[in-house]
Design a protein around this motif. Structure first.
Motif, PDB file in Angstrom:
ATOM      1  N   MET A   1     -17.447  -4.894  27.023  1.00 15.99           N
ATOM      2  CA  MET A   1     -18.512  -4.976  28.019  1.00 15.99           C
ATOM      3  C   MET A   1     -18.505  -6.333  28.724  1.00 15.99           C
ATOM      4  SD  MET A   1     -19.867  -2.021  27.945  1.00 15.99           S
ATOM      5  CE  MET A   1     -21.351  -2.242  28.919  1.00 15.99           C
ATOM      6  N   ALA A   2     -18.200  -7.391  27.992  1.00 14.17           N
ATOM      7  CA  ALA A   2     -18.129  -8.721  28.609  1.00 14.17           C
ATOM      8  C   ALA A   2     -17.067  -8.754  29.694  1.00 14.17           C
ATOM      9  CB  ALA A   2     -17.826  -9.780  27.542  1.00 14.17           C
ATOM     10  N   GLY A   3     -15.921  -8.117  29.427  1.00  9.84           N
ATOM     11  CA  GLY A   3     -14.863  -8.056  30.430  1.00  9.84           C
ATOM     12  C   GLY A   3     -15.311  -7.326  31.685  1.00  9.84           C
ATOM     13  N   ILE A   4     -15.993  -6.199  31.515  1.00 13.39           N
ATOM     14  CA  ILE A   4     -16.464  -5.404  32.653  1.00 13.39           C
ATOM     15  C   ILE A   4     -17.462  -6.189  33.499  1.00 13.39           C
ATOM     16  CG2 ILE A   4     -17.836  -3.382  33.314  1.00 13.39           C
ATOM     17  CD1 ILE A   4     -16.580  -1.880  30.989  1.00 13.39           C
ATOM     18  N   PHE A   5     -18.454  -6.825  32.845  1.00 11.99           N
ATOM     19  CA  PHE A   5     -19.489  -7.534  33.599  1.00 11.99           C
ATOM     20  C   PHE A   5     -18.969  -8.852  34.176  1.00 11.99           C
ATOM     21  CE2 PHE A   5     -22.303  -4.642  31.255  1.00 11.99           C
ATOM     22  CZ  PHE A   5     -23.144  -4.244  32.289  1.00 11.99           C
ATOM     23  N   ALA A   6     -17.989  -9.473  33.522  1.00  8.67           N
ATOM     24  CA  ALA A   6     -17.395 -10.691  34.086  1.00  8.67           C
ATOM     25  C   ALA A   6     -16.631 -10.361  35.364  1.00  8.67           C
ATOM     26  CB  ALA A   6     -16.467 -11.341  33.069  1.00  8.67           C
ATOM     27  N   ASN A   7     -16.015  -9.191  35.399  1.00  9.69           N
ATOM     28  CA  ASN A   7     -15.263  -8.768  36.583  1.00  9.69           C
ATOM     29  C   ASN A   7     -16.180  -8.460  37.767  1.00  9.69           C
ATOM     30  OD1 ASN A   7     -14.144  -6.296  38.271  1.00  9.69           O
ATOM     31  ND2 ASN A   7     -12.377  -7.379  37.473  1.00  9.69           N
ATOM     32  N   LYS A   8     -17.459  -8.237  37.477  1.00 11.00           N
ATOM     33  CA  LYS A   8     -18.413  -7.830  38.520  1.00 11.00           C
ATOM     34  C   LYS A   8     -18.623  -8.920  39.558  1.00 11.00           C
ATOM     35  CE  LYS A   8     -23.165  -6.082  39.017  1.00 11.00           C
ATOM     36  NZ  LYS A   8     -24.449  -5.821  38.322  1.00 11.00           N
ATOM     37  N   LYS A   9     -18.528 -10.200  39.163  1.00  8.21           N
ATOM     38  CA  LYS A   9     -18.815 -11.316  40.072  1.00  8.21           C
ATOM     39  C   LYS A   9     -17.537 -12.071  40.411  1.00  8.21           C
ATOM     40  CE  LYS A   9     -23.646 -12.129  38.890  1.00  8.21           C
ATOM     41  NZ  LYS A   9     -24.643 -13.160  38.587  1.00  8.21           N
ATOM     42  N   GLU A  10     -17.607 -12.794  41.509  1.00 13.77           N
ATOM     43  CA  GLU A  10     -16.477 -13.619  41.921  1.00 13.77           C
ATOM     44  C   GLU A  10     -16.562 -14.994  41.255  1.00 13.77           C
ATOM     45  OE1 GLU A  10     -13.843 -12.757  43.726  1.00 13.77           O
ATOM     46  OE2 GLU A  10     -14.671 -10.735  43.751  1.00 13.77           O
ATOM     47  N   PHE A  11     -15.407 -15.552  40.937  1.00 20.68           N
ATOM     48  CA  PHE A  11     -15.339 -16.909  40.390  1.00 20.68           C
ATOM     49  C   PHE A  11     -13.963 -17.477  40.681  1.00 20.68           C
ATOM     50  CE2 PHE A  11     -14.756 -13.711  37.102  1.00 20.68           C
ATOM     51  CZ  PHE A  11     -13.511 -14.011  36.572  1.00 20.68           C
ATOM     52  N   ILE A  12     -13.836 -18.766  40.556  1.00 24.80           N
ATOM     53  CA  ILE A  12     -12.580 -19.413  40.913  1.00 24.80           C
ATOM     54  C   ILE A  12     -11.458 -18.948  39.978  1.00 24.80           C
ATOM     55  CG2 ILE A  12     -13.685 -21.445  41.924  1.00 24.80           C
ATOM     56  CD1 ILE A  12     -13.103 -22.975  39.378  1.00 24.80           C
ATOM     57  N   TYR A  13     -10.269 -18.822  40.575  1.00 24.06           N
ATOM     58  CA  TYR A  13      -9.067 -18.393  39.850  1.00 24.06           C
ATOM     59  C   TYR A  13      -9.225 -16.995  39.235  1.00 24.06           C
ATOM     60  CZ  TYR A  13      -8.133 -23.427  40.076  1.00 24.06           C
ATOM     61  OH  TYR A  13      -7.953 -24.710  40.497  1.00 24.06           O
ATOM     62  N   LYS A  14     -10.115 -16.187  39.799  1.00 26.14           N
ATOM     63  CA  LYS A  14     -10.358 -14.859  39.204  1.00 26.14           C
ATOM     64  C   LYS A  14      -9.081 -14.030  39.169  1.00 26.14           C
ATOM     65  CE  LYS A  14     -13.103 -10.642  39.703  1.00 26.14           C
ATOM     66  NZ  LYS A  14     -14.198  -9.961  40.418  1.00 26.14           N
ATOM     67  N   LYS A  15      -8.376 -13.971  40.297  1.00 29.34           N
ATOM     68  CA  LYS A  15      -7.151 -13.168  40.362  1.00 29.34           C
ATOM     69  C   LYS A  15      -6.137 -13.652  39.333  1.00 29.34           C
ATOM     70  CE  LYS A  15      -3.680 -11.487  43.638  1.00 29.34           C
ATOM     71  NZ  LYS A  15      -3.192 -11.537  45.046  1.00 29.34           N
ATOM     72  N   ASN A  16      -5.992 -14.979  39.210  1.00 31.36           N
ATOM     73  CA  ASN A  16      -5.050 -15.552  38.242  1.00 31.36           C
ATOM     74  C   ASN A  16      -5.449 -15.209  36.811  1.00 31.36           C
ATOM     75  OD1 ASN A  16      -5.388 -17.218  40.744  1.00 31.36           O
ATOM     76  ND2 ASN A  16      -3.515 -18.146  39.996  1.00 31.36           N
ATOM     77  N   LEU A  17      -6.749 -15.303  36.517  1.00 32.55           N
ATOM     78  CA  LEU A  17      -7.220 -15.046  35.153  1.00 32.55           C
ATOM     79  C   LEU A  17      -7.096 -13.575  34.782  1.00 32.55           C
ATOM     80  CD1 LEU A  17     -10.342 -17.392  35.084  1.00 32.55           C
ATOM     81  CD2 LEU A  17      -8.282 -17.618  33.687  1.00 32.55           C
ATOM     82  N   VAL A  18      -7.386 -12.686  35.737  1.00 38.61           N
ATOM     83  CA  VAL A  18      -7.212 -11.254  35.472  1.00 38.61           C
ATOM     84  C   VAL A  18      -5.740 -10.959  35.195  1.00 38.61           C
ATOM     85  CG1 VAL A  18      -7.332  -8.939  36.483  1.00 38.61           C
ATOM     86  CG2 VAL A  18      -9.252 -10.515  36.762  1.00 38.61           C
TER      87      VAL A  18
END
Length: 481
Positions: free
Chosen positions: A249-266
């Motif tokens: 669930m943490a992964g799903i809700f963390a993906n909901k918002k934008e944050f720096i380096y999001k694409k790299n971290l995913v």
């Protein structure tokens, strides 16, 4: 040490290279990983001796934590939201029904004692997140009616029920006393609630923390996230919640918002997920003795047929009786009930538990059933989707942008003044609406692409794409540009 490192590297290398066979011939990559482990094991070509079921279970637990987080982190909340209720019913009631039916057949077919029969059913009752994520996401076919998110959400959230049933029955076998059913179901509800709450809380905190902590090196952000996931799982388990639900669930809700380096971290966690899948399937491949599998081949085949064609379909149709899914869609959902790493991990628990007389038989049969499930169901997913008519028409057509009208009237220029409230903030902190895009920034004589980590400074000239003049002015006012 040198020999161990060479061997370790070669096993991973062969696993990765064998995944090419998966891409070419449609054989699930997880089956390739298992095959490499079996070939390297004591009965295989390399002859590595490994029979420590406790180590295998611990490795499986750690691997599953990051597989589930990676799966959730790569899942859009918008896709999961419409399928939350049916997915939750499948993950709870569906698992219980499947375990009960499978246990009943195990009692009559395998002649196991009553409790061991239902232990067998509990172990094999959940679909596997690693297998389902791997097969669905390596498949280019797009499914109708949010079927892919439903199957992924179910597989990511049904492990807790299977684990709960397995541990409960093992406890009954060990002490021989019937449980207090009120306490039993209270504990189960508490695990789900605490797991969901902790997962939601961490999922909301993670983007804000990443945006505000401003580490000096990008490479520290993956380390930060790895540590947070480990802490989340440990703390949730410590307070009586279910850590597996929490990390997913943490992964799903963390993906909901934008944050720096999001694409790299995913992308990083996608790689971590694959590495963990290889690691655990190699370990479990080493643990099994292939020479013992022919003895359980008949049992495994019969029980695999029971699970695929009786227990799974009945559990799906009962769980989704009030849902909007058609009969054909329910049959397809039934067919994508792949078994994988979790049943094998759970099958290691009886090996070290007191009072389970047929623990080795249960482990070998479960292992063989997983091979049958991944090989038969995983390789026929595309054909099954077409047969049941659940393929999204035009899903393989190239994306065309020619229909999107963009004129110069949609492009705006705005210079950040010295009193602007966004000075010193990065782009992801603003959480701008989707139709308000900052394309480019000019700072002095330099042009900068406005990515998530871009920090605004005084006198920055911004190139903004927004086709709605009212929305444009409103955003400038709300965010105090």
């Amino acid at each position: 040490m040198e020999n161990a490192l060479i061997l370790f590297g070669l096993l991973f290398l062969f696993s990765v290279m064998f995944s090419k066979i998966s891409d070419k011939y449609g054989v699930p990559a997880l089956l390739m990983f298992l095959a490499v482990g079996m070939l390297a094991g004591s009965d295989g070509i390399v002859g590595l001796e490994f029979d420590n079921s406790q180590i295998a279970a611990n490795v499986g637990t750690i691997a599953l934590i990051y597989i589930l987080f990676a799966g959730g982190f790569n899942t859009s909340f918008k896709e999961v939201k419409p399928v939350f209720k049916p997915g939750l019913v499948l993950a709870t009631l569906g698992v219980v029904v499947s375990a009960g039916i499978t246990g009943l057949f195990a009692y009559y077919v395998m002649r196991l004692p009553v409790l061991e029969s239902f232990l067998f059913g509990a172990i094999i009752s959940s679909t596997d997140a690693a297998a389902v994520f791997s097969v669905l996401r390596s498949n280019a076919t797009k499914l109708k009616n949010n079927l892919a998110p439903l199957l992924e959400f179910e597989s990511g959230s049904n492990d807790p029920m299977a684990i709960f049933l397995t541990m409960t029955i093992l406890g009954l076998i060990g002490i021989g006393v019937l449980p207090d059913y009120f306490t039993l179901f209270s504990n189960l509800a508490l695990e789900f609630i605490l797991g969901g709450v902790m997962g939601y809380g961490f999922g909301v905190i993670i983007p804000s923390l990443i945006n505000r902590i401003k580490l000096s090196h990008w490479g520290l952000y993956p380390v930060l996230l790895l540590a947070l996931v480990a802490v989340l799982f440990g703390v949730t388990e410590k307070i009586g919640g279910n850590g597996y639900i929490a990390v997913y669930m943490a992964g799903i809700f963390a993906n909901k918002k934008e944050f720096i380096y999001k694409k790299n971290l995913v992308g990083f966690f996608d790689g971590v997920g694959w590495m963990m899948q290889i690691f655990i399937f190699l370990t479990l491949g080493l643990l099994v003795f292939p020479s013992e599998l022919p003895e359980v081949a008949l049992y495994s085949f019969i029980m695999a047929v029971v699970v695929m064609f009786i227990a799974r379909p009945i559990s799906v149709f009962i769980s989704l009786i009030f849902s909007r899914y058609s009969k054909k869609e329910k049959f397809f959902i039934s067919w994508v009930g792949l078994r994988g790493v979790v049943p094998i991990i759970l099958a290691t628990y009886p090996l070290s538990a007191p009072g389970v007389q047929n623990s080795q038989l249960i482990f070998n049969t479960i292992f063989f059933m997983v091979l049958i499930s991944v090989l038969s169901q995983g390789t026929t997913l595309k054909k099954g989707a077409r047969y049941f008519g659940v393929v999204e028409l035009g899903s393989n057509d190239p994306i065309s942008l020619s229909h999107i009208p963009i004129s110069y009237n949609h492009l705006k220029q705005f210079t950040i003044g010295k009193n602007s409230k966004i000075i010193g903030k990065n782009l992801t902190e603003l959480e701008l609406p989707d139709d308000f895009l900052i394309l480019l920034a000019k700072r002095g004589n330099e042009y900068i692409k406005a990515g998530g980590s871009f920090e605004f400074e005084e006198n920055d000239l911004l190139l903004i794409l927004c086709d709605n003049e009212i929305r444009y002015q409103k955003v400038l006012e709300i965010y105090q540009f």
